[in-house]
Motif scaffolding. Structure first.
Motif, PDB file in Angstrom:
ATOM      1  N   MET A   7      63.243 -32.533  -0.086  1.00 41.38           N
ATOM      2  CA  MET A   7      63.017 -33.252   1.168  1.00 41.38           C
ATOM      3  C   MET A   7      64.106 -32.900   2.171  1.00 41.38           C
ATOM      4  SD  MET A   7      62.604 -37.382   1.813  1.00 41.38           S
ATOM      5  CE  MET A   7      61.228 -37.471   0.659  1.00 41.38           C
ATOM      6  N   ILE A   8      63.724 -32.800   3.443  1.00 43.13           N
ATOM      7  CA  ILE A   8      64.686 -32.513   4.500  1.00 43.13           C
ATOM      8  C   ILE A   8      64.706 -33.659   5.512  1.00 43.13           C
ATOM      9  CG2 ILE A   8      64.368 -30.026   4.245  1.00 43.13           C
ATOM     10  CD1 ILE A   8      62.799 -30.090   6.925  1.00 43.13           C
ATOM     11  N   ALA A   9      65.816 -33.771   6.218  1.00 40.75           N
ATOM     12  CA  ALA A   9      65.946 -34.704   7.334  1.00 40.75           C
ATOM     13  C   ALA A   9      66.358 -33.908   8.559  1.00 40.75           C
ATOM     14  CB  ALA A   9      66.980 -35.782   7.028  1.00 40.75           C
ATOM     15  N   VAL A  10      65.651 -34.105   9.656  1.00 39.08           N
ATOM     16  CA  VAL A  10      65.982 -33.454  10.926  1.00 39.08           C
ATOM     17  C   VAL A  10      66.293 -34.558  11.927  1.00 39.08           C
ATOM     18  CG1 VAL A  10      65.216 -31.900  12.749  1.00 39.08           C
ATOM     19  CG2 VAL A  10      64.452 -31.529  10.395  1.00 39.08           C
ATOM     20  N   VAL A  11      67.433 -34.428  12.606  1.00 44.38           N
ATOM     21  CA  VAL A  11      67.896 -35.474  13.521  1.00 44.38           C
ATOM     22  C   VAL A  11      68.242 -34.847  14.865  1.00 44.38           C
ATOM     23  CG1 VAL A  11      69.416 -37.465  13.763  1.00 44.38           C
ATOM     24  CG2 VAL A  11      69.047 -36.451  11.485  1.00 44.38           C
ATOM     25  N   TYR A  12      67.728 -35.459  15.931  1.00 46.00           N
ATOM     26  CA  TYR A  12      68.113 -35.063  17.287  1.00 46.00           C
ATOM     27  C   TYR A  12      68.610 -36.310  17.996  1.00 46.00           C
ATOM     28  CZ  TYR A  12      67.961 -33.232  22.042  1.00 46.00           C
ATOM     29  OH  TYR A  12      68.299 -32.845  23.313  1.00 46.00           O
ATOM     30  N   SER A  13      69.893 -36.317  18.326  1.00 47.42           N
ATOM     31  CA  SER A  13      70.500 -37.532  18.872  1.00 47.42           C
ATOM     32  C   SER A  13      71.074 -37.325  20.262  1.00 47.42           C
ATOM     33  CB  SER A  13      71.617 -38.026  17.943  1.00 47.42           C
ATOM     34  OG  SER A  13      72.197 -39.204  18.466  1.00 47.42           O
ATOM     35  N   GLU A  22      68.778 -40.210  -1.740  1.00 41.79           N
ATOM     36  CA  GLU A  22      69.046 -39.341  -2.881  1.00 41.79           C
ATOM     37  C   GLU A  22      68.054 -38.191  -2.979  1.00 41.79           C
ATOM     38  OE1 GLU A  22      69.396 -41.549  -6.472  1.00 41.79           O
ATOM     39  OE2 GLU A  22      71.111 -42.736  -5.771  1.00 41.79           O
ATOM     40  N   GLU A  23      66.891 -38.315  -2.324  1.00 36.72           N
ATOM     41  CA  GLU A  23      65.873 -37.262  -2.371  1.00 36.72           C
ATOM     42  C   GLU A  23      66.130 -36.160  -1.343  1.00 36.72           C
ATOM     43  OE1 GLU A  23      61.749 -38.945  -2.589  1.00 36.72           O
ATOM     44  OE2 GLU A  23      62.854 -40.794  -2.157  1.00 36.72           O
ATOM     45  N   ILE A  24      66.859 -36.483  -0.300  1.00 36.53           N
ATOM     46  CA  ILE A  24      67.046 -35.535   0.805  1.00 36.53           C
ATOM     47  C   ILE A  24      68.094 -34.489   0.418  1.00 36.53           C
ATOM     48  CG2 ILE A  24      67.838 -35.300   3.192  1.00 36.53           C
ATOM     49  CD1 ILE A  24      66.656 -38.110   3.673  1.00 36.53           C
ATOM     50  N   LYS A  25      67.682 -33.226   0.446  1.00 35.95           N
ATOM     51  CA  LYS A  25      68.548 -32.135  -0.003  1.00 35.95           C
ATOM     52  C   LYS A  25      69.170 -31.349   1.150  1.00 35.95           C
ATOM     53  CE  LYS A  25      67.409 -33.320  -4.119  1.00 35.95           C
ATOM     54  NZ  LYS A  25      68.323 -34.210  -4.856  1.00 35.95           N
ATOM     55  N   ARG A  26      68.538 -31.405   2.326  1.00 41.09           N
ATOM     56  CA  ARG A  26      69.100 -30.720   3.495  1.00 41.09           C
ATOM     57  C   ARG A  26      68.982 -31.631   4.708  1.00 41.09           C
ATOM     58  NH1 ARG A  26      70.376 -25.378   2.624  1.00 41.09           N
ATOM     59  NH2 ARG A  26      70.739 -25.138   4.852  1.00 41.09           N
ATOM     60  N   ILE A  27      70.068 -31.722   5.468  1.00 42.11           N
ATOM     61  CA  ILE A  27      70.104 -32.543   6.677  1.00 42.11           C
ATOM     62  C   ILE A  27      70.508 -31.654   7.845  1.00 42.11           C
ATOM     63  CG2 ILE A  27      71.108 -34.554   7.836  1.00 42.11           C
ATOM     64  CD1 ILE A  27      71.497 -34.210   4.071  1.00 42.11           C
ATOM     65  N   LYS A  67      72.833 -31.075   1.590  1.00 41.76           N
ATOM     66  CA  LYS A  67      73.667 -30.135   2.332  1.00 41.76           C
ATOM     67  C   LYS A  67      73.502 -30.423   3.821  1.00 41.76           C
ATOM     68  CE  LYS A  67      74.610 -25.223   3.108  1.00 41.76           C
ATOM     69  NZ  LYS A  67      74.208 -23.825   2.781  1.00 41.76           N
ATOM     70  N   VAL A  68      74.599 -30.683   4.499  1.00 42.38           N
ATOM     71  CA  VAL A  68      74.567 -31.135   5.889  1.00 42.38           C
ATOM     72  C   VAL A  68      74.923 -29.999   6.846  1.00 42.38           C
ATOM     73  CG1 VAL A  68      75.569 -32.740   7.573  1.00 42.38           C
ATOM     74  CG2 VAL A  68      75.169 -33.487   5.205  1.00 42.38           C
ATOM     75  N   THR A  69      74.129 -29.868   7.902  1.00 40.41           N
ATOM     76  CA  THR A  69      74.415 -28.949   9.010  1.00 40.41           C
ATOM     77  C   THR A  69      74.503 -29.765  10.290  1.00 40.41           C
ATOM     78  OG1 THR A  69      73.205 -27.124   7.959  1.00 40.41           O
ATOM     79  CG2 THR A  69      73.639 -26.940  10.322  1.00 40.41           C
ATOM     80  N   VAL A  70      75.583 -29.586  11.051  1.00 35.87           N
ATOM     81  CA  VAL A  70      75.779 -30.338  12.303  1.00 35.87           C
ATOM     82  C   VAL A  70      75.973 -29.351  13.447  1.00 35.87           C
ATOM     83  CG1 VAL A  70      77.241 -31.977  13.548  1.00 35.87           C
ATOM     84  CG2 VAL A  70      76.822 -32.291  11.098  1.00 35.87           C
ATOM     85  N   SER A 110      77.614 -36.602   5.019  1.00 32.32           N
ATOM     86  CA  SER A 110      77.865 -36.135   3.652  1.00 32.32           C
ATOM     87  C   SER A 110      78.175 -37.289   2.708  1.00 32.32           C
ATOM     88  CB  SER A 110      79.020 -35.130   3.638  1.00 32.32           C
ATOM     89  OG  SER A 110      78.690 -33.969   4.373  1.00 32.32           O
ATOM     90  N   ALA A 111      78.859 -38.304   3.231  1.00 30.75           N
ATOM     91  CA  ALA A 111      79.167 -39.471   2.410  1.00 30.75           C
ATOM     92  C   ALA A 111      77.911 -40.276   2.087  1.00 30.75           C
ATOM     93  CB  ALA A 111      80.190 -40.353   3.120  1.00 30.75           C
ATOM     94  N   PHE A 112      76.961 -40.277   3.029  1.00 27.95           N
ATOM     95  CA  PHE A 112      75.728 -41.056   2.820  1.00 27.95           C
ATOM     96  C   PHE A 112      74.713 -40.281   1.984  1.00 27.95           C
ATOM     97  CE2 PHE A 112      71.526 -42.620   3.955  1.00 27.95           C
ATOM     98  CZ  PHE A 112      71.695 -43.991   3.828  1.00 27.95           C
ATOM     99  N   PHE A 113      74.470 -39.014   2.362  1.00 26.27           N
ATOM    100  CA  PHE A 113      73.520 -38.170   1.629  1.00 26.27           C
ATOM    101  C   PHE A 113      74.297 -37.386   0.572  1.00 26.27           C
ATOM    102  CE2 PHE A 113      71.688 -38.675   5.906  1.00 26.27           C
ATOM    103  CZ  PHE A 113      70.446 -39.216   5.575  1.00 26.27           C
ATOM    104  N   LYS A 114      74.549 -38.027  -0.551  1.00 29.15           N
ATOM    105  CA  LYS A 114      75.463 -37.475  -1.559  1.00 29.15           C
ATOM    106  C   LYS A 114      74.930 -36.210  -2.222  1.00 29.15           C
ATOM    107  CE  LYS A 114      77.359 -42.048  -2.589  1.00 29.15           C
ATOM    108  NZ  LYS A 114      78.576 -41.841  -1.782  1.00 29.15           N
ATOM    109  N   PHE A 115      73.610 -35.992  -2.180  1.00 26.19           N
ATOM    110  CA  PHE A 115      73.023 -34.828  -2.836  1.00 26.19           C
ATOM    111  C   PHE A 115      72.460 -33.831  -1.828  1.00 26.19           C
ATOM    112  CE2 PHE A 115      72.596 -38.522  -5.627  1.00 26.19           C
ATOM    113  CZ  PHE A 115      73.334 -38.082  -6.724  1.00 26.19           C
TER     114      PHE A 115
END
Length: 282
Positions: A1-7, A56-61, A89-92, A82-87
């Protein structure tokens, strides 16, 4: 699962997807490292049931946001995510990179943001070229919602608003000079307060005075950001992202044409384009 964020500074748009299927779509308060520290961001994440349920399901942010323009600012967001999505990989990255991907994908172009703030950049199809734009709501943000808010408040307090618009302003906000100055100069995140007045422009979009203010902002944006970029890349397509650009696009198209520029497209919210792009990469 991925998460995409535009803020932006006001709202953050989230999409969670698994194997190309959207699992959740929602908004949170904006995440801007100029205004929010790691603790604040973590508190925001821990209040959202969608994020708690799928963390815990989200693998890429993939996070893109206003204010994430330097390594130091990016680290604030990165550490919190990274602290919240422990499993995961975060890209900012900065919001202008998101705008470029949403508008151009892997093709070159000139990209501009006009929402709560303004910015612009040349995108070579892979990365955004660095420049000296994006100076924020005090020094720049020409044509943005917070710029429009500043003009409206100044007009009210200087008593230069036409009588009809002044009456509508008083009826809607029931504010006086002291209250407005207090909110601009003493409360936290005044840019968000200033941006809130964009609704007034939208509700009175046919008013000639307000249209002239909007066009003044767009003309300043174009002369400050787009014309220099167009001179460097005369054959490049021009793209816009943002609520102000989309809500008043007729005026924006006219101002661009007056400057000899042609806008290829305007996207109000790039989040869905970003989701499609990153869903196809995973």
């Amino acid at each position: 699962m991925i998460a995409v964020v535009y803020s932006g500074s006001y709202f953050a748009h989230w999409r969670l997807a698994d194997k190309g299927r959207t699992v959740a779509s929602f908004k949170t308060n904006g995440i801007n490292p100029y205004f929010n520290d790691e603790k604040h961001i973590l508190q925001l994440l821990n209040k959202n049931i969608n994020l708690i349920h799928h963390a815990e399901e989200i693998k890429r942010i993939y996070f893109f946001g206003a204010g994430a323009s330097s390594d130091e600012r990016k680290a604030v967001v990165y550490n919190a995510l990274s602290a919240f999505f422990k499993f995961g990989k975060v890209t900012v990255d900065h919001d202008i990179a998101a705008a470029a991907i949403a508008c151009c994908k892997n093709s070159p172009g000139i990209v501009s943001i006009c929402g709560s703030g303004t910015n612009a950049a040349w995108y070579d199809g892979k990365k955004v070229a660095s420049n000296n734009y994006g100076l924020g709501y005090i020094l720049a943000d020409e044509g943005s919602s917070n710029w429009l808010g500043r003009q409206l408040i100044k007009g009210f307090m200087n008593e230069t608003l036409p009588a009809g618009i002044r009456k509508k302003f008083i009826h809607k906000y029931d504010a006086d000079r002291k209250t407005l100055l207090e909110k601009v100069y003493r409360q936290k995140q005044p840019a968000l307060f200033l941006s809130s007045f964009a609704d007034f422009y939208l509700e009175n979009r046919t008013d000639n005075h307000l249209q002239s203010v909007i066009k003044k902002g767009f003309s300043s944006l174009i002369s400050t950001y787009l014309i220099p970029l167009h001179k460097q890349h005369p054959d490049a397509s021009i793209h816009f992202v943002g609520t102000v650009a989309a809500n008043f696009q007729e005026l924006l198209y006219d101002c661009a044409a007056d400057s000899g520029l042609q806008i290829t497209n305007i996207i109000k919210e790039p989040i869905n384009n970003l989701l499609t792009y990153y869903s196809n990469k995973n």
